[in-house]
Motif scaffolding. Sequence first.
Motif, PDB file in Angstrom:
ATOM      1  N   GLY A 138      11.232  -0.371  -3.214  1.00  0.00           N
ATOM      2  CA  GLY A 138      12.215   0.256  -2.365  1.00  0.00           C
ATOM      3  C   GLY A 138      13.492  -0.500  -2.224  1.00  0.00           C
ATOM      4  O   GLY A 138      14.566   0.010  -1.369  1.00  0.00           O
ATOM      5  N   LYS A 204      13.187   2.844   2.521  1.00  0.00           N
ATOM      6  CA  LYS A 204      11.904   3.231   2.483  1.00  0.00           C
ATOM      7  C   LYS A 204      11.075   1.828   2.121  1.00  0.00           C
ATOM      8  O   LYS A 204      10.172   2.024   1.402  1.00  0.00           O
ATOM      9  CB  LYS A 204      11.624   4.402   1.710  1.00  0.00           C
ATOM     10  N   THR A 206       8.517  -0.706   2.030  1.00  0.00           N
ATOM     11  CA  THR A 206       7.210  -0.988   2.897  1.00  0.00           C
ATOM     12  C   THR A 206       6.566  -2.112   2.276  1.00  0.00           C
ATOM     13  O   THR A 206       6.627  -2.380   1.045  1.00  0.00           O
ATOM     14  CB  THR A 206       6.268   0.264   2.738  1.00  0.00           C
ATOM     15  N   ASN A 250      11.295  10.745  -5.600  1.00  0.00           N
ATOM     16  CA  ASN A 250      12.365  10.628  -4.715  1.00  0.00           C
ATOM     17  C   ASN A 250      13.446  11.598  -5.287  1.00  0.00           C
ATOM     18  O   ASN A 250      14.713  11.660  -4.739  1.00  0.00           O
ATOM     19  CB  ASN A 250      12.823   9.163  -4.625  1.00  0.00           C
TER      20      ASN A 250
END
Length: 372
Positions: A138, A204, A206, A250
């Motif tokens: 990300g 996003k 993580t 995405n």
Amino acid sequence: MSEYQYYKFERLDGYLDAKARQALRAISSRAEISATTFQVYYNYGDLKAEPFELMLKYFDIGFYYANWGSIDAYIKLPLGTLPDALLGFSSGGLHVHENDEYQLLIFSLEEYYEYFDDEHAEDFFQYLAALRNGLMEGDWRLVYFMWLKEFDVDEELEEIPLIQFDFEHLNEEAKAFTTLYDIPLAWVKALAMVLKEHPSHQAKQTLFQFDTWLHSLTESEKNALLSTLFEQGQLTRQQALAMTRKESLNKSETYQYWLTSDMISPYIDQAQSLLQQEQADALAKKLALEKAEKERMLTDIYNQRERFWLQAQKQAERTCASGYDTASRYLHQLFEAYQFKADEAEFAQRFKRFVVANNSRKALLNRLSDLL
């Protein structure tokens, strides 16, 4: 100057089986081919295949350079890793190829003006795996770097989503990328300023939690992973995550906030001024640290001056070039130390005695002519 081209490709997820290696050997009889890598250079001629096709079929990262200034870095990602909206701007430095499984990003330089050789290529190649991991997790800053580079020459550049990435603190691989691709750092700083003052989407990114991921797997997914592991003999984290991905791609992500040329332009002058001040402060800090270290070293030498005089004489008595070189180094260090401690008169007296004691050693005295 003769032509020179360098290619290196590497597979990070799994191995190249015998059939794949045989196909690669048919493309180049002189390449170094292993279970994970393909490397070759040409003084004349060229690779008998399109690099992007080799990447899509066999490899995960790659690098190419030619001695006339062309550079390409290749990073392959699972399809949908990056949203289409992020890749919609026109750029001569970023090219995207896709098939049913993968996105291939090619970061290009048409003219690299600095000296570049295989060692430089290897140095940068070591960052590609980390850059790929970042993109897959990300961290999409590489795309923004290329947008900023394009903005430097095209102020009518198409918009891209405005996402809250950290452009103030760059890791080692991001710094290596901005250096090689000559990304204007003032533009990077201007983007960081935009993100502070305008609404944006949260990134996003993580942190991977193994236990959470493992407990989320179904029995069929675990069996598929074990089967792949036994077949390949290896299973990387990225392979396992791609095989068990549950979230939607995405590609169809909807964005409300966008980065435009008009949005970033007002911040450029301020960012340039801030960058210049930061660079001046960093240089001043570096020089201050170097000065403090030099003063500490000279103080240590002065405090141990008797030992240095003794060692200088012992080296002189070796009556050889290396001994004279070492004696000269000791004496020049002593001169600086006495000078730093404002004790030049004492040095002059001791040095005069040293010269008298070694008057017959002309080669040594020649090395000390600037102190005489």
